[in-house]
Design a protein around this motif. Structure first.
Motif: not given
Length: 125
Positions: A60-61, A63-64, A66
């Motif tokens: 999981t990442y 958004d900033s 990805k």
């Protein structure tokens, strides 16, 4: 007892790359491992979740990050990595690795019970 120790932090120019490592001793119960960061402007506030990986390898990442950062472990799950590419000045922070037996929200820092001491990443423009 579980100990985590980060390394790899450095000062780089924007657009550069770094790979952070987190050595983990005592692997029992580390079903979730993650990287968090805390910038100078956020001292005393919550740590920002960057990336997490579970025992099945699901990632999981935030958004900033990805498409720029990649979290991984070695086969023994004794070392956690964070490959950081295309670094930006806003990535400047102290980066922490963390581990937990179980979490509800994988990038919620409050759910992680084991922490390293942090490694500093500075990105200049």
């Amino acid at each position: 007892q579980v100990y985590l120790h980060e390394s790899g932090g450095d000062s780089v120019q924007a657009g550069g790359s770094l790979r952070l490592s987190c050595t983990i001793t005592g692997t029992y119960g580390n079903d979730y491992m993650a990287w968090f960061r805390q910038g100078v402007g956020n001292l005393g506030k919550e740590r920002e979740g960057v990336a997490a990986i579970d025992n099945d390898g699901r990632t999981t990442y935030a958004d900033s990050v990805k498409g720029r950062f990649t979290i991984s472990t070695d086969s023994a799950k004794s070392t956690l990595y964070l490959q950081m590419n295309s670094l930006k000045p806003e990535d400047t922070a102290t980066y922490y690795c963390a581990a937990a037996n179980n979490v509800d929200v994988v990038l919620n820092w409050e759910e992680y019970t084991r922490w390293g001491q942090g490694t500093q990443v500075t990105v200049s423009s």
